[in-house]
Structure formats: C-alpha cells, structure tokens
Design an enzyme around this catalytic site. Structure first.
Site, PDB file in Angstrom:
ATOM      1  N   GLU A  94      92.275 -33.281 -27.243  1.00 43.90           N
ATOM      2  CA  GLU A  94      90.897 -32.809 -27.076  1.00 43.90           C
ATOM      3  C   GLU A  94      90.721 -32.176 -25.702  1.00 43.90           C
ATOM      4  O   GLU A  94      91.310 -32.628 -24.714  1.00 43.90           O
ATOM      5  CB  GLU A  94      89.938 -33.993 -27.234  1.00 43.90           C
ATOM      6  CG  GLU A  94      88.472 -33.650 -27.140  1.00 43.90           C
ATOM      7  CD  GLU A  94      87.592 -34.857 -27.464  1.00 43.90           C
ATOM      8  OE1 GLU A  94      88.026 -35.712 -28.266  1.00 43.90           O
ATOM      9  OE2 GLU A  94      86.502 -34.964 -26.910  1.00 43.90           O
ATOM     10  N   GLU A 114      81.054 -31.159 -21.411  1.00 42.98           N
ATOM     11  CA  GLU A 114      79.928 -31.997 -21.819  1.00 42.98           C
ATOM     12  C   GLU A 114      78.850 -31.988 -20.744  1.00 42.98           C
ATOM     13  O   GLU A 114      79.136 -31.882 -19.551  1.00 42.98           O
ATOM     14  CB  GLU A 114      80.385 -33.429 -22.106  1.00 42.98           C
ATOM     15  CG  GLU A 114      81.229 -33.540 -23.364  1.00 42.98           C
ATOM     16  CD  GLU A 114      81.554 -34.969 -23.733  1.00 42.98           C
ATOM     17  OE1 GLU A 114      81.142 -35.415 -24.813  1.00 42.98           O
ATOM     18  OE2 GLU A 114      82.242 -35.631 -22.932  1.00 42.98           O
ATOM     19  N   TRP A 159      74.102 -35.424 -29.240  1.00 50.85           N
ATOM     20  CA  TRP A 159      74.057 -36.815 -29.680  1.00 50.85           C
ATOM     21  C   TRP A 159      73.403 -37.694 -28.619  1.00 50.85           C
ATOM     22  O   TRP A 159      73.216 -37.282 -27.471  1.00 50.85           O
ATOM     23  CB  TRP A 159      75.441 -37.327 -30.061  1.00 50.85           C
ATOM     24  CG  TRP A 159      76.518 -37.216 -29.027  1.00 50.85           C
ATOM     25  CD1 TRP A 159      77.201 -36.098 -28.657  1.00 50.85           C
ATOM     26  CD2 TRP A 159      77.067 -38.286 -28.241  1.00 50.85           C
ATOM     27  NE1 TRP A 159      78.133 -36.394 -27.696  1.00 50.85           N
ATOM     28  CE2 TRP A 159      78.080 -37.726 -27.426  1.00 50.85           C
ATOM     29  CE3 TRP A 159      76.816 -39.649 -28.163  1.00 50.85           C
ATOM     30  CZ2 TRP A 159      78.824 -38.496 -26.527  1.00 50.85           C
ATOM     31  CZ3 TRP A 159      77.567 -40.418 -27.269  1.00 50.85           C
ATOM     32  CH2 TRP A 159      78.554 -39.832 -26.469  1.00 50.85           C
ATOM     33  N   THR A 172      78.915 -45.827 -22.173  1.00 46.75           N
ATOM     34  CA  THR A 172      78.309 -44.565 -22.582  1.00 46.75           C
ATOM     35  C   THR A 172      76.905 -44.427 -22.016  1.00 46.75           C
ATOM     36  O   THR A 172      76.505 -43.355 -21.547  1.00 46.75           O
ATOM     37  CB  THR A 172      78.270 -44.473 -24.119  1.00 46.75           C
ATOM     38  OG1 THR A 172      79.593 -44.598 -24.629  1.00 46.75           O
ATOM     39  CG2 THR A 172      77.683 -43.148 -24.571  1.00 46.75           C
TER      40      THR A 172
END
Length: 345
Positions: A165, A169, A257, A267
């Site tokens: 990946e 972000e 999200w 997170t």
C-alpha cells in the site's frame, strides 16, 4: 490507517470446503472470505481467491494499467461494485459499500459520510479504480472532507491480497497537513508515516496530490512539488534479506471514513476525537480529476474521449466482456453482497 470491508452473509452462498479447497459451483464460482458469489465484489481480481474458487478461470483477470484522465463528468464514471459488468473502460471507479455514499456532481466525484445512529459513528464511502496499476504516476485533484476532528480522507494505491500500500491521508485534527505512508505485505508499521504542510486548509481548496511509483523509488508530490522520496534501496532489511518495498499490482482507492468514533484508541488519537455529529451532519470529500500515467505508457487521454483505444500495461491482460457483462454473470446468480467499512489499526 486503512479501510477494508466485511461481508454481510445473508445475501451470499456459503462455500463448503474440503481440505481447504472450495466447492463453489458454476453458478456462484468466485470465492471470497468463506462465501461464493458471481459479481464483482467476489470475482474482481484482488478480492477473489483463485485457489478456492470453482476453477482456475473463475476469478477475473487483472485489468492492467491504462493511461487516462478521469474527469468525473459522467455518472458512469463510477458504479456500485455489485452492478459492475466487468468493463473497466466504461466504468473508471467502483463504489464499494452499501448504502452508496458516492455520486458524480458538478464534474466532481463526491464522497459523503453520514451519521449511523445505530453504530454511533459515521458511515463513509470508498471508490476503487476498475483498472489496476503496477508502477506509474497517479495524480488526484482533491478538496478533502477533513475539516473536523476524526474525519479521514484518503487517496491510496493498495493490493488487498498482498498488503502492499502507498498512502496519502488527511485527518481533521490537522487539516493543513497531508500524511504519507507505505506498507509492505500488510505489516502495519505506523512509524513510517510522515506529515507535510499543504500550505492551506486542505478542505478549503483543491490541491494536486501525486504518487510517482517506480521499481526504484516512490515520490509523493503536492502541487507538483516533491514532499517525500522513498528509495527502495533504503528499505532493505538485513535480518531477512528482503526489501520492504511495495511492488505488487494494486488499485487506486479514494475514501472518507470516521476515525474519531472508530472505537480504536490509536486511530482516535491519530485522527482526533470525538467526531462531531448531529442527525443531519454530512461530511463531503471532492475529487475533481484522477490522472493515471502508466509506467512506460502513453500520454493520458480524457475519460470523455470516445473511440480511442488505450494501450494496456506491458504483460497485463485486458478484460473482454460484452456490454451486458454476460461472460461474468451466469443465470441464477445470488443477490449482490452488502459491505460496511471497518478501519484497521
């Protein structure tokens, strides 16, 4: 941070297995995460498990890279994955989740996140490219949704099977920054994340964000200015004799999200929390264009060009289904699956 999906079993055919091999039948030939089905959510390359599907040709082939500019000036530029017929030249992106929080509006791809009262968090959206890419340059022109704590916008290249990946972000905790990261074979090493200043609030204006990926290095750029370079040579791990560098073919993924109400402490601290919600709150991320330049490929053409034939990336096979997708959808197929987003930490 990453987004994946879990499958709603109510709409799927359960796969029986013998010694690890699937007995998916010809009407639901594609195996994914314990279930068999017939549509793109199961048969798409990168999602379908060939070793457990009906036969070696059940999973769709990788579509390969095509140099192009997606302008999002047609509603057909994105379709729900369950209705995708397997022609990547007709539909540039696939909406992954239900309900579908994507739409084409005013020549932009709009990704929305709305409040899910039952889960006490936002329900977002992910759009994945129908074509794959292995090395090349991808630029997304983005106005992020990250104007409040907890709201995460992302633009990544990902191979879900290998875990490779490459990320851009944005988090609402720091809306004037963009964060870059990469993962090799799914090892979640967050220490490699590096922030960079965009120069202004990323949710207030469009900027061009570019991933320039080659066999030797990855360069992240903002408005055509390099902000980070990763050399493959610098990823060598002497203890394993391996270069921990993303190399496998993947798809472009655009997402919004809720990190702030994810329930995962790491997170939440990373994105900011709690995410501000009321019953009518909607967060929106806008993608004006996505430009793909394949490694060794031709000059990108616009998605509204007609009649032109795009070259595929060397060594990659193109899908050749008809407009009705009949080569992928046997009669009597089960209903489309439903998916929900789930952040991984």
């Amino acid at each position: 941070m990453k987004i994946t999906s879990v499958l709603a079993a109510a709409t799927l055919a359960m796969a029986s297995t013998t010694f690890g091999q699937s007995t998916c039948n010809e009407w639901a030939p594609c195996y994914r995460e314990g279930y068999c089905n017939t549509d793109a959510a199961f048969c798409l390359w990168g999602l379908c498990d060939e070793s457990k599907s009906y036969n070696s040709t059940s999973c769709w082939k990788p579509e390969g890279c095509v140099s192009k500019v997606v302008n999002f000036d047609s509603s057909s530029d994105i379709v729900p994955i369950g209705s995708y017929a397997g022609n990547p030249d007709t539909n540039a992106f696939l909406s992954i989740f239900e309900p579908d929080n994507t739409q084409v509006s005013n020549s932009n791809l709009e990704l929305r996140m709305t409040y899910d009262a039952s889960a006490n968090k936002g329900f977002g959206a992910t759009a994945k490219s129908s074509h794959t890419i292995q090395y090349g340059r991808v630029t997304a022109r983005v106005k992020t949704a990250s104007l409040a704590k907890g709201v995460v916008t992302s633009f990544i290249i990902i191979n879900e099977q290998t875990g490779d990946e490459i990320d851009f972000e944005w988090v609402g905790l720091n809306p004037d920054q963009v964060q870059t990261n990469y993962y090799y074979k799914g090892v979640l090493d967050y220490t490699k994340m590096l922030p960079a200043n965009v120069g202004s609030d990323s949710s207030a204006a469009y900027h061009d964000y570019t991933i320039d990926w080659s066999e030797d290095k990855i360069v992240w750029l903002v408005d055509n200015k390099p902000i980070r370079t990763l050399n493959r040579a610098d990823t060598y791990d002497a203890s394993t004799g391996v270069y921990a560098y993303p190399t496998t073919e993947g798809r472009i993924a655009l997402s919004i999200w809720d990190g702030g109400n994810s329930g995962q402490q790491g997170t939440q601290e990373w994105s900011g929390y709690p995410t501000p919600w009321s019953a009518d709150t909607v967060y929106k991320a806008y993608f004006d264009t996505v430009t793909v330049e394949c490694a060794g490929g031709s000059t990108p053409s616009s998605s509204d060009d007609s009649g032109s034939e795009e070259p595929s990336q060397t060594g990659k096979d193109e899908e050749s289904s008809g407009s009705d997708g009949g080569s992928h959808e046997p009669t009597g197929a089960p209903e489309n699956p439903k998916c929900i987003p789930r952040p991984l930490v």
